[in-house]
Structures are given as structure tokens and as C-alpha cells.
Write a protein that holds these residues in place. Structure first.
Motif, short mmCIF file in Angstrom:
data_model
loop_
_atom_site.label_atom_id
_atom_site.label_comp_id
_atom_site.label_asym_id
_atom_site.label_seq_id
_atom_site.Cartn_x
_atom_site.Cartn_y
_atom_site.Cartn_z
N ALA A 1 -4.99 8.71 1.39
CA ALA A 1 -5.39 7.39 1.88
C ALA A 1 -6.84 7.40 2.34
O ALA A 1 -7.36 8.43 2.77
CB ALA A 1 -4.47 6.95 3.01
N ILE B 1 0.05 9.21 1.35
CA ILE B 1 -0.76 8.52 2.35
C ILE B 1 -1.50 9.55 3.21
O ILE B 1 -2.68 9.41 3.51
CB ILE B 1 0.12 7.62 3.24
CG1 ILE B 1 0.76 6.50 2.41
CG2 ILE B 1 -0.69 7.02 4.39
CD1 ILE B 1 1.76 5.66 3.17
N LEU C 1 -3.49 2.25 0.22
CA LEU C 1 -2.37 3.12 0.56
C LEU C 1 -1.50 3.39 -0.64
O LEU C 1 -0.99 2.47 -1.28
CB LEU C 1 -1.50 2.45 1.65
CG LEU C 1 -2.13 2.23 3.02
CD1 LEU C 1 -1.09 1.65 3.96
CD2 LEU C 1 -2.72 3.51 3.57
#
Length: 350
Positions: free
Chosen positions: A259, A255, A248
């Protein structure tokens, strides 16, 4: 594998991953548990309504997203594992989540969300590891992702490890910003990460060291909260930048876009018309900062439908001054015409 309710800290002070699980929950299962006592609602105490099956599993493959659904011999959904995601959803005893200070809504759910050690792949269900692990994790009642997240909510008691470090307890959002009125969206400052809440320095895998700011002790902003729960507590990898990395990144927009895991709802610049793919534990992302360019600037964890059937999420918010499922300065639901519902843009399954 297991999920320890306290963080494990090695020489680098990084938590060691332990745990995994999965679930499926439907809106139709909600209303039957409205009789729960208030104390159970505040604590998320499991209701003993789930018998763990020990065999006779059936495995189904589904699309969009590609996933394996596990059913018991009687047809009950026991787990959902999504290809490429470490998030696993398990069915377990029903828990009830509430926050009386900020909302009259409650969420009754049999969803237990944990982390697999690696992304799921079709065929994992045939391995010896899975057959040994699955019955054990179905019966694991130690805190999962959602239970851990609520350890930072309204009036949550402090929890400390053997060294005295407070690793959980009621969290705030950030320090007050000079010159801003209490009605301002920017009354409390962002920029508080998980190590600020903990009050300890942190060295990331690339060698970057971050030192906490004293005035931010006990504070965590929306993305910092995700990193506190998923990273520090559950063992998901973290890095210090907003670029692509092993886990993350720092900010909500990073994110959302970078991510690992599975992108469920892409950002089209508009509110999505269909959120039917969401399941508890998914990350939801918003563009809400009125008066500035509308990029992704807020994130939270989807909890599932509340007792009125509204899809509700949990996030650290300025107006509530910390993690909340409540309705201060905007309902924490994804439907209707509320502030956050209109700002919803993306969703991701880690």
C-alpha cells in the motif's frame, strides 16, 4: 474540503474523495474524561472541550518519520502531517469509544483522522490552500475515519442513501463454514470484501468487475473492512488485486507490503519491541493464524490507549463476528502477552 457522512456514488459507483484532517493524542489526556455518559460512549459523541484557534500557528519539523507538527500559540498540538502519507491527524473534541458486549475498556481520545488529497510534503503549510483549509477542517465535526469505522460496529444502526442502499450499519465477518465448530478459528469464512457488505457490483479503475455473493451481504473481513472505511467511504483508491497499484490491494498481507504511504514498523518476522511511533489511524498488521505459515493475515486501525493505558485497535474479527475493539478470543491490545499482541508484526500510515 469536507467529509460527507454518506458515500458519494458516481456513474462508476466509486466514492469521491472529500476530507482531510489530523491529530495528536497522549496517554496523559485519557483519564480526565471517564465521567462521560454511557450514551456518549456508545455513539462516540464529541465532548465540547475544544476551542478552534484561528491563527498564531507554529510549525515544527520532526524526524522518524519525517513530519510537520502544528501547534497553537499556547503550545497545544493541533495536527500532525507525515511526509508521503495522506493520513492527517487533527486534535478536536474528545470522543469516547466503547463496546460493552466484548470489553469493559473504553477509549477516550481527541484524535480526528482524515485524508489529505495527496501525500504531505514539507512546505505545504505555506500554501494559500493550507491557510484557507486548516481552520475549517479543525472545526469539522462530520464523521472522520474512526467515526466512520464505528458505524459498522456492535449494534450500529443502519444508514441508507437516497437510493435505499445500506452503506453502513452493524457488519458481520463472514458466513459460517460447514464442518467447523464454533470454537474454531475458521468458524466464519473470510473473503468478504466491501462490495459484498454493500451487495452491489463494483468496477475497479482497471476495468475489473466484481460481483457480490448473496450469502456475504452485510459481511466484511479484516482487509475488506479497511477497504470499506478507507476506500468506499473516505475515497482512498482501491484495486482488485494483491499486487502494487494506485491504492489499497485486497488482502492484509498485500496492504501491509504494497500500500502507499509510510512504513512505520517493518516486518522482521517477530513482534516489534517499540510501538512508540504509532498514532491513531495507523494500520496495524498481525500474523495470527495458528497452525499455518506465519505470514501477515490480519489488519486493523490503531485507536490509541484505552482507559487502562493499553494501546487498543479496531478490526473485523471472526470470533466477534464483525468489527470490534473488544476482547473475544484475544484482547484487542498491542501490549502484554495476549494473542494479538504476540502476533503484531507491522504498521503503516496511509
Amino acid at each position: 474540503m469536507s467529509t460527507d457522512p454518506t458515500p458519494r456514488r458516481g456513474p462508476s459507483r466509486r466514492q469521491v474523495l472529500s476530507g482531510v484532517a489530523g491529530l495528536a493524542v497522549t496517554a496523559g489526556a485519557i483519564g480526565a474524561y471517564a465521567r462521560h455518559h454511557f450514551q456518549q460512549e456508545r455513539a462516540g459523541k464529541p465532548h465540547d472541550d475544544f476551542a478552534v484557534p484561528t491563527g498564531g500557528y507554529r510549525f515544527e519539523r520532526h524526524r522518524t518519520p519525517a513530519r510537520t507538527v502544528v501547534r497553537a500559540a499556547d503550545g497545544r498540538v493541533l495536527a500532525t502531517f507525515t511526509d508521503g502519507a495522506r493520513t492527517a491527524l487533527l486534535t478536536g473534541p474528545t470522543r469516547t469509544w466503547s463496546e460493552p458486549r466484548t470489553t469493559s475498556a473504553v477509549v477516550h481520545s481527541n484524535a480526528w483522522v482524515r485524508l489529505l488529497p495527496d501525500g504531505w510534503r514539507q512546505g505545504h503549510e505555506h500554501t494559500r490552500w493550507f491557510h484557507e483549509w486548516f481552520p475549517k477542517v479543525l472545526g469539522d465535526r462530520r464523521p472522520d475515519v474512526i467515526g466512520t469505522a464505528f458505524q459498522y460496529g456492535d449494534a450500529a444502526p443502519d444508514r441508507r442513501d437516497a437510493s435505499g442502499l445500506r452503506y453502513a450499519g452493524n457488519a458481520a465477518f463472514g458466513p459460517r463454514v460447514a464442518g467447523q465448530s464454533p470454537s474454531s478459528f475458521h468458524y466464519r469464512d473470510e473473503k468478504s470484501d466491501f462490495y459484498d457488505y454493500l451487495g452491489i457490483p463494483w468496477t475497479f479503475p482497471d476495468g475489473t468487475r466484481k460481483d457480490p455473493e448473496k450469502e456475504r451481504y452485510g459481511d466484511v473481513d479484516c482487509s475488506g473492512f479497511m477497504r470499506l472505511v478507507w476506500g468506499y467511504r473516505m475515497g482512498y483508491p482501491l484495486h482488485a488485486t494483491n499486487t502494487r497499484g494506485a491504492g489499497l490491494p485486497r488482502r492484509a498481507y498485500a496492504i501491509a507490503g504494497l500500500a502507499p504511504g509510510v512504513l512505520l514498523i517493518p516486518d522482521t518476522g517477530r513482534r516489534p519491541t517499540d510501538i512508540g511511533l504509532l498514532q491513531p489511524g495507523d494500520l496495524v498488521f498481525f500474523a495470527i493464524d495458528i497452525g499455518r505459515p506465519h505470514g501477515i493475515d490480519h489488519c486493523g486501525i490503531y485507536l490509541g490507549p484505552d482507559d487502562n493505558g493499553h494501546p487498543r485497535f479496531y478490526s473485523s474479527r471472526s470470533k466477534a463476528n464483525g468489527p470490534t475493539m473488544g476482547d473475544l478470543a484475544g484482547r484487542a491490545t498491542l501490549d502484554g502477552d495476549g494473542f494479538y499482541a504476540q502476533g503484531l508484526r507491522m504498521a503503516r500510515r496511509l
